[in-house]
Design a protein around this motif. Sequence first.
Motif, PDB file in Angstrom:
ATOM      1  N   ASN A  31       0.844  -1.178   0.000  1.00  0.00           N
ATOM      2  CA  ASN A  31       0.000   0.000   0.000  1.00  0.00           C
ATOM      3  C   ASN A  31       0.887   1.239   0.000  1.00  0.00           C
ATOM      4  OD1 ASN A  31      -2.017   1.854   0.267  1.00  0.00           O
ATOM      5  ND2 ASN A  31      -2.926   0.945   2.092  1.00  0.00           N
ATOM      6  N   LYS A  33       0.261   4.063   1.082  1.00  0.00           N
ATOM      7  CA  LYS A  33       0.042   4.882   2.277  1.00  0.00           C
ATOM      8  C   LYS A  33       0.874   4.418   3.468  1.00  0.00           C
ATOM      9  CE  LYS A  33      -4.706   5.640   0.892  1.00  0.00           C
ATOM     10  NZ  LYS A  33      -6.105   5.330   1.213  1.00  0.00           N
ATOM     11  N   SER A  71       3.918   6.818  -3.568  1.00  0.00           N
ATOM     12  CA  SER A  71       4.260   7.363  -2.256  1.00  0.00           C
ATOM     13  C   SER A  71       5.254   8.522  -2.378  1.00  0.00           C
ATOM     14  CB  SER A  71       4.841   6.250  -1.389  1.00  0.00           C
ATOM     15  OG  SER A  71       5.030   6.670  -0.089  1.00  0.00           O
TER      16      SER A  71
END
Length: 85
Positions: A31, A33, A71
């Motif tokens: 992910n 995040k 990211s």
Amino acid sequence: MYRGQRGGGKNKFFQRRKICRFCVDDGMEINYKNPKALKQFITERGKIIPRRITGTCAKHQRKLSIAIKQSRQIALLPFVGKPLY
């Protein structure tokens, strides 16, 4: 050495087959995040570590590189590491 002969002998180092962390552990998710998890897959200079070193499979390495790039775009991960000077 003579022609036709190769350097024989025993291999001193046995390279263990690397396994993909994401294939083994279903709970581990890629992910963008989660910068703590993604930091394991980039060097101190900010480069993405190749799959031959980390042991991730091709499918997860593609997802990993996309997540790292996402990211970086939203400033959770740096594009470059700390300067050496």
